[in-house]
Design a protein around this motif. Sequence first.
Motif, PDB file in Angstrom:
ATOM      1  N   GLY A  65       0.779  -1.228   0.000  1.00 60.37           N
ATOM      2  CA  GLY A  65       0.000   0.000   0.000  1.00 60.37           C
ATOM      3  C   GLY A  65       0.811   1.279   0.000  1.00 60.37           C
ATOM      4  N   GLU A  66       2.114   1.181   0.162  1.00 62.46           N
ATOM      5  CA  GLU A  66       2.927   2.398   0.139  1.00 62.46           C
ATOM      6  C   GLU A  66       2.997   2.947  -1.283  1.00 62.46           C
ATOM      7  N   ARG A  67       3.160   4.262  -1.363  1.00 56.46           N
ATOM      8  CA  ARG A  67       3.332   4.941  -2.647  1.00 56.46           C
ATOM      9  C   ARG A  67       4.553   5.847  -2.544  1.00 56.46           C
ATOM     10  N   PRO A  68       5.114   6.239  -3.674  1.00 54.94           N
ATOM     11  CA  PRO A  68       6.275   7.142  -3.624  1.00 54.94           C
ATOM     12  C   PRO A  68       6.010   8.418  -2.825  1.00 54.94           C
ATOM     13  N   ASP A  69       4.813   8.983  -2.934  1.00 50.14           N
ATOM     14  CA  ASP A  69       4.533  10.211  -2.188  1.00 50.14           C
ATOM     15  C   ASP A  69       4.499   9.960  -0.686  1.00 50.14           C
ATOM     16  N   HIS A  70       4.075   8.770  -0.262  1.00 46.01           N
ATOM     17  CA  HIS A  70       4.113   8.421   1.160  1.00 46.01           C
ATOM     18  C   HIS A  70       5.553   8.458   1.665  1.00 46.01           C
ATOM     19  N   LEU A  71       6.458   7.916   0.851  1.00 44.82           N
ATOM     20  CA  LEU A  71       7.861   7.875   1.249  1.00 44.82           C
ATOM     21  C   LEU A  71       8.465   9.269   1.292  1.00 44.82           C
ATOM     22  N   GLY A  72       8.083  10.127   0.347  1.00 43.11           N
ATOM     23  CA  GLY A  72       8.554  11.508   0.370  1.00 43.11           C
ATOM     24  C   GLY A  72       8.150  12.201   1.659  1.00 43.11           C
ATOM     25  N   GLN A  73       6.900  11.993   2.075  1.00 43.90           N
ATOM     26  CA  GLN A  73       6.406  12.589   3.323  1.00 43.90           C
ATOM     27  C   GLN A  73       7.153  12.007   4.519  1.00 43.90           C
ATOM     28  N   ARG A  74       7.316  10.699   4.538  1.00 44.16           N
ATOM     29  CA  ARG A  74       7.945  10.047   5.685  1.00 44.16           C
ATOM     30  C   ARG A  74       9.396  10.474   5.873  1.00 44.16           C
TER      31      ARG A  74
ATOM     32  N   ASP B 127      10.007   4.255 -13.954  1.00 41.39           N
ATOM     33  CA  ASP B 127       8.715   4.781 -13.528  1.00 41.39           C
ATOM     34  C   ASP B 127       8.701   4.780 -12.002  1.00 41.39           C
ATOM     35  N   PRO B 128       8.438   5.913 -11.349  1.00 43.22           N
ATOM     36  CA  PRO B 128       8.460   5.964  -9.885  1.00 43.22           C
ATOM     37  C   PRO B 128       7.547   4.950  -9.209  1.00 43.22           C
ATOM     38  N   ARG B 129       6.487   4.538  -9.898  1.00 43.71           N
ATOM     39  CA  ARG B 129       5.587   3.546  -9.291  1.00 43.71           C
ATOM     40  C   ARG B 129       6.286   2.214  -9.065  1.00 43.71           C
ATOM     41  N   GLU B 130       7.367   1.976  -9.821  1.00 43.45           N
ATOM     42  CA  GLU B 130       8.138   0.741  -9.637  1.00 43.45           C
ATOM     43  C   GLU B 130       8.755   0.664  -8.249  1.00 43.45           C
ATOM     44  N   LEU B 131       8.982   1.813  -7.626  1.00 39.42           N
ATOM     45  CA  LEU B 131       9.587   1.829  -6.289  1.00 39.42           C
ATOM     46  C   LEU B 131       8.769   1.039  -5.281  1.00 39.42           C
ATOM     47  N   THR B 132       7.448   1.159  -5.368  1.00 43.62           N
ATOM     48  CA  THR B 132       6.586   0.616  -4.312  1.00 43.62           C
ATOM     49  C   THR B 132       5.617  -0.458  -4.786  1.00 43.62           C
ATOM     50  N   GLU B 133       5.715  -0.880  -6.039  1.00 43.37           N
ATOM     51  CA  GLU B 133       4.731  -1.847  -6.535  1.00 43.37           C
ATOM     52  C   GLU B 133       4.938  -3.255  -5.990  1.00 43.37           C
ATOM     53  N   GLU B 134       6.108  -3.540  -5.456  1.00 39.12           N
ATOM     54  CA  GLU B 134       6.396  -4.886  -4.951  1.00 39.12           C
ATOM     55  C   GLU B 134       6.689  -4.845  -3.451  1.00 39.12           C
ATOM     56  N   PRO B 135       5.701  -5.188  -2.599  1.00 36.47           N
ATOM     57  CA  PRO B 135       5.968  -5.218  -1.157  1.00 36.47           C
ATOM     58  C   PRO B 135       7.144  -6.140  -0.842  1.00 36.47           C
ATOM     59  N   GLY B 136       7.976  -5.703   0.070  1.00 35.25           N
ATOM     60  CA  GLY B 136       9.158  -6.476   0.446  1.00 35.25           C
ATOM     61  C   GLY B 136      10.406  -6.044  -0.291  1.00 35.25           C
ATOM     62  N   ARG B 137      10.246  -5.266  -1.348  1.00 35.26           N
ATOM     63  CA  ARG B 137      11.402  -4.786  -2.103  1.00 35.26           C
ATOM     64  C   ARG B 137      12.194  -3.818  -1.231  1.00 35.26           C
ATOM     65  N   GLU B 138      13.510  -3.894  -1.310  1.00 37.68           N
ATOM     66  CA  GLU B 138      14.371  -2.976  -0.578  1.00 37.68           C
ATOM     67  C   GLU B 138      14.830  -1.878  -1.527  1.00 37.68           C
ATOM     68  N   ILE B 139      14.601  -0.628  -1.131  1.00 35.28           N
ATOM     69  CA  ILE B 139      15.000   0.509  -1.954  1.00 35.28           C
ATOM     70  C   ILE B 139      15.927   1.413  -1.145  1.00 35.28           C
ATOM     71  N   ASP B 140      16.690   2.237  -1.852  1.00 33.67           N
ATOM     72  CA  ASP B 140      17.585   3.187  -1.208  1.00 33.67           C
ATOM     73  C   ASP B 140      16.881   4.517  -0.987  1.00 33.67           C
ATOM     74  N   VAL B 141      17.116   5.096   0.172  1.00 26.47           N
ATOM     75  CA  VAL B 141      16.578   6.415   0.495  1.00 26.47           C
ATOM     76  C   VAL B 141      17.769   7.293   0.858  1.00 26.47           C
ATOM     77  N   PRO B 142      17.927   8.435   0.167  1.00 29.65           N
ATOM     78  CA  PRO B 142      19.036   9.336   0.500  1.00 29.65           C
ATOM     79  C   PRO B 142      18.909   9.832   1.940  1.00 29.65           C
ATOM     80  N   ASP B 143      20.036   9.884   2.642  1.00 31.32           N
ATOM     81  CA  ASP B 143      20.044  10.400   4.012  1.00 31.32           C
ATOM     82  C   ASP B 143      20.058  11.910   4.009  1.00 31.32           C
ATOM     83  N   GLY B 144      19.508  12.486   5.030  1.00 32.71           N
ATOM     84  CA  GLY B 144      19.550  13.929   5.206  1.00 32.71           C
ATOM     85  C   GLY B 144      18.575  14.656   4.310  1.00 32.71           C
ATOM     86  N   LEU B 145      18.555  15.962   4.482  1.00 34.40           N
ATOM     87  CA  LEU B 145      17.639  16.777   3.712  1.00 34.40           C
ATOM     88  C   LEU B 145      18.356  17.594   2.651  1.00 34.40           C
ATOM     89  N   GLY B 146      19.606  17.261   2.372  1.00 36.25           N
ATOM     90  CA  GLY B 146      20.344  17.987   1.345  1.00 36.25           C
ATOM     91  C   GLY B 146      19.828  17.682  -0.033  1.00 36.25           C
TER      92      GLY B 146
END
Length: 113
Positions: A64-73, A92-111
Amino acid sequence: MVIEPFESALDSVPGSHPYPRTSRYHDAEIAVHVREDGTEVRYAKRRLVPKPEGETSAHVVSAGERPDHLGQRYFGDPGQWWRIADANPVLDPRELTEEPGREIDVPDGLGHV
């Protein structure tokens, strides 16, 4: 990325820049195409995805996660999903969250990435 109040106020000024400071296209060069009838069409030149700077953290996608959810989080702004998309090899950004259990990279910090 820390945005001063006076800087965010400039984003609402017509003609100051077509994209807000938090947009992935804010730093893109704006070009003008002139049609045969003389009409000018402004457009953003191609944006090349930069190599991620700094560290990344792993995030395991939940159902159920979406890219915009991750941006907010992670960045406090749902419109910042593009930072996560840039850090991962997806077309396609939807590929980030279409598969539950997939591990993705999230940049650290707010830079800015």
